[in-house]
Write a protein that holds these residues in place. Structure first.
Motif, short mmCIF file in Angstrom:
data_model
loop_
_atom_site.label_atom_id
_atom_site.label_comp_id
_atom_site.label_asym_id
_atom_site.label_seq_id
_atom_site.Cartn_x
_atom_site.Cartn_y
_atom_site.Cartn_z
N VAL A 49 0.84 -1.20 0.00
CA VAL A 49 0.00 0.00 0.00
C VAL A 49 0.87 1.25 0.00
O VAL A 49 0.58 2.24 -0.70
CB VAL A 49 -0.94 -0.01 1.22
CG1 VAL A 49 -1.69 1.30 1.35
CG2 VAL A 49 -1.92 -1.17 1.13
N TRP A 50 1.94 1.22 0.77
CA TRP A 50 2.87 2.35 0.83
C TRP A 50 3.51 2.60 -0.54
O TRP A 50 3.58 3.75 -1.01
CB TRP A 50 3.93 2.05 1.88
CG TRP A 50 4.94 3.13 2.13
CD1 TRP A 50 4.85 4.45 1.78
CD2 TRP A 50 6.19 2.99 2.80
NE1 TRP A 50 5.96 5.13 2.17
CE2 TRP A 50 6.80 4.26 2.81
CE3 TRP A 50 6.84 1.91 3.39
CZ2 TRP A 50 8.06 4.47 3.39
CZ3 TRP A 50 8.08 2.12 3.98
CH2 TRP A 50 8.68 3.38 3.97
N LEU A 51 3.94 1.53 -1.20
CA LEU A 51 4.52 1.67 -2.55
C LEU A 51 3.51 2.25 -3.53
O LEU A 51 3.82 3.18 -4.30
CB LEU A 51 4.99 0.30 -3.04
CG LEU A 51 6.33 -0.22 -2.52
CD1 LEU A 51 6.49 -1.70 -2.82
CD2 LEU A 51 7.48 0.57 -3.15
N ALA A 52 2.28 1.70 -3.51
CA ALA A 52 1.27 2.16 -4.46
C ALA A 52 0.90 3.62 -4.21
O ALA A 52 0.77 4.42 -5.16
CB ALA A 52 0.03 1.27 -4.37
N ALA A 53 0.72 4.00 -2.96
CA ALA A 53 0.34 5.38 -2.64
C ALA A 53 1.45 6.36 -3.00
O ALA A 53 1.18 7.46 -3.51
CB ALA A 53 -0.01 5.49 -1.16
N ALA A 56 1.60 6.74 -6.81
CA ALA A 56 0.47 7.50 -7.32
C ALA A 56 0.50 8.96 -6.89
O ALA A 56 -0.37 9.74 -7.28
CB ALA A 56 -0.84 6.85 -6.87
N GLY A 57 1.48 9.34 -6.08
CA GLY A 57 1.59 10.72 -5.63
C GLY A 57 0.60 11.11 -4.56
O GLY A 57 0.32 12.30 -4.37
N LEU A 58 0.06 10.11 -3.84
CA LEU A 58 -0.92 10.40 -2.80
C LEU A 58 -0.28 10.79 -1.47
O LEU A 58 -0.98 11.26 -0.56
CB LEU A 58 -1.83 9.18 -2.59
CG LEU A 58 -2.62 8.71 -3.82
CD1 LEU A 58 -3.42 7.46 -3.49
CD2 LEU A 58 -3.54 9.83 -4.31
N LEU A 59 1.03 10.56 -1.33
CA LEU A 59 1.71 10.86 -0.08
C LEU A 59 2.68 12.02 -0.28
O LEU A 59 3.46 12.03 -1.24
CB LEU A 59 2.48 9.62 0.42
CG LEU A 59 1.63 8.42 0.83
CD1 LEU A 59 2.53 7.25 1.22
CD2 LEU A 59 0.69 8.76 1.98
N ALA A 66 8.84 8.15 0.12
CA ALA A 66 8.58 6.92 -0.61
C ALA A 66 9.53 5.81 -0.15
O ALA A 66 10.63 6.09 0.34
CB ALA A 66 8.74 7.16 -2.11
N PRO A 67 9.14 4.54 -0.33
CA PRO A 67 10.01 3.44 0.08
C PRO A 67 11.38 3.47 -0.58
O PRO A 67 12.39 3.13 0.06
CB PRO A 67 9.22 2.20 -0.34
CG PRO A 67 7.80 2.63 -0.34
CD PRO A 67 7.82 4.06 -0.78
N TRP A 68 11.44 3.88 -1.86
CA TRP A 68 12.74 3.93 -2.53
C TRP A 68 13.65 5.03 -1.95
O TRP A 68 14.86 4.87 -1.91
CB TRP A 68 12.58 4.09 -4.03
CG TRP A 68 11.62 5.17 -4.44
CD1 TRP A 68 11.87 6.49 -4.62
CD2 TRP A 68 10.22 5.00 -4.72
NE1 TRP A 68 10.75 7.17 -4.99
CE2 TRP A 68 9.71 6.28 -5.07
CE3 TRP A 68 9.35 3.91 -4.72
CZ2 TRP A 68 8.38 6.49 -5.40
CZ3 TRP A 68 8.03 4.11 -5.06
CH2 TRP A 68 7.55 5.38 -5.39
N THR A 69 13.01 6.11 -1.47
CA THR A 69 13.80 7.15 -0.79
C THR A 69 14.37 6.63 0.52
O THR A 69 15.53 6.88 0.86
CB THR A 69 12.91 8.38 -0.52
OG1 THR A 69 12.35 8.85 -1.74
CG2 THR A 69 13.73 9.50 0.13
N VAL A 70 13.56 5.88 1.26
CA VAL A 70 14.02 5.29 2.51
C VAL A 70 15.14 4.29 2.24
O VAL A 70 16.13 4.22 2.98
CB VAL A 70 12.85 4.62 3.25
CG1 VAL A 70 13.34 3.88 4.49
CG2 VAL A 70 11.80 5.66 3.64
N ALA A 71 15.00 3.50 1.16
CA ALA A 71 16.05 2.53 0.81
C ALA A 71 17.36 3.24 0.48
O ALA A 71 18.45 2.79 0.88
CB ALA A 71 15.59 1.68 -0.37
N ASP A 72 17.28 4.37 -0.23
CA ASP A 72 18.49 5.15 -0.52
C ASP A 72 19.12 5.68 0.77
O ASP A 72 20.35 5.72 0.90
CB ASP A 72 18.15 6.31 -1.46
CG ASP A 72 17.80 5.84 -2.86
OD1 ASP A 72 18.19 4.70 -3.22
OD2 ASP A 72 17.14 6.60 -3.61
N THR A 73 18.27 6.10 1.71
CA THR A 73 18.78 6.60 2.99
C THR A 73 19.48 5.50 3.77
O THR A 73 20.54 5.72 4.37
CB THR A 73 17.63 7.19 3.82
OG1 THR A 73 16.97 8.22 3.08
CG2 THR A 73 18.13 7.75 5.14
#
Length: 283
Positions: A49-53, A56-59, A66-73
């Motif tokens: 759900v986190w990935l999809a939201a 889609a630009g809902l967050l 976004a999860p990919w931003t957290v992964a980069d961090t």
């Protein structure tokens, strides 16, 4: 030509014409077979759900990156060595506090659960301690022990000890009295009665207490590492708050969540092995 059927044919026809009685199907009231790795499905659903939201630009990235931003961090913190150092410090604090608290909690529960004198001396003040929020003792502990590692370990140990004491004491004192009467009938000594009946009967309560105590230790750690700390995951999150680094805060929350999930799974695994003789709905 005779109309009389041969005996085998008559028996077959009678069997075909006889009413068929179908046994009622027994309803299964249990939970059914366990789903392999079923407890991972919930976190994976939240991640999906986190990935999809996020896609889609809902967050808003300032609120929840976004999860990919957290992964980069995470990758950046690992390359700098910051995450590993913080993990080691946090795990050390939690391990020390949990070890001391578990030893104290189980020892006090044995003293109170196996002796009326021990119950009179121990149970009363521990029930009073349970009613006092342990985290409310932080100012007093800072005055007594300073702001170093000692007060953090002591607070975690107190939280673990009280939680584990309550569950283990309940397990020791909830042994069915019929087992006591049976042990007296067959002439068991007190020491053998404790080893063969009381302690095995208290193991389910002990494991419930261990799981609650592990969770309590992580919750305490989250709070303690944001109070005058200079290292650890909580300190990393506190510093990120000052610089509005939401991604680092999310990394810290994920780490704490993984701590709790993995430790609880490990205790469940040990519990299944130790209590393999017990049949429950979750078995």
């Amino acid at each position: 030509m005779t109309d009389v059927l041969a005996p085998p044919q008559a028996a077959l026809q009678a069997a075909l014409q006889a009413p068929v009685t179908v046994a009622p199907r027994r309803r299964r009231l249990g939970l059914g077979r366990p789903i392999p790795y079923g407890r991972v499905l919930g976190p994976l659903l939240i991640l999906g759900v986190w990935l999809a939201a996020s896609a889609a630009g809902l967050l808003d990235p300032r609120v929840l990156p976004a999860p990919w931003t957290v992964a980069d961090t995470v990758s950046r913190l690992v390359e700098a060595g910051t995450l590993q150092d913080s993990l080691a410090v946090s795990l050390g604090r939690a391990a020390l506090g949990f070890t001391f608290g578990a030893l104290a909690g189980v020892s006090l529960a044995l003293a109170a659960g196996l002796s009326r004198l021990g119950e009179a001396l121990v149970d009363g003040w521990l029930q009073v301690q349970r009613a006092v929020p342990t985290l409310g003792l932080i100012p007093l502990m800072i005055l007594w022990l300073g702001i170093g590692e000692a007060f953090k370990v002591v607070i975690i140990a107190l939280v673990v000890a009280v939680t584990l004491y309550v569950q283990t004491y309940a397990g020791l004192t909830s042994i069915d009295s019929r087992y006591v009467e049976l042990a007296e009938t067959v002439g068991l000594s007190r020491s053998r009665f404790i080893r063969a009946v009381v302690l095995p009967g208290a193991l389910p309560g002990l494991f419930v207490g261990l799981r609650l105590a592990v969770t309590s230790s992580w919750i305490s750690l989250v709070v303690l590492e944001q109070i005058n700390a200079t290292s650890g995951i909580g300190y990393l999150m506190f510093q990120a708050q000052n610089y509005a680094q939401t991604d680092v805060i999310v990394v810290g929350l994920i780490v704490y969540g993984l701590f709790g999930f993995i430790s609880d799974a490990a205790l469940r695994f040990v519990e299944r092995r130790v209590l393999s003789w017990r049949r429950t709905l979750s078995s």
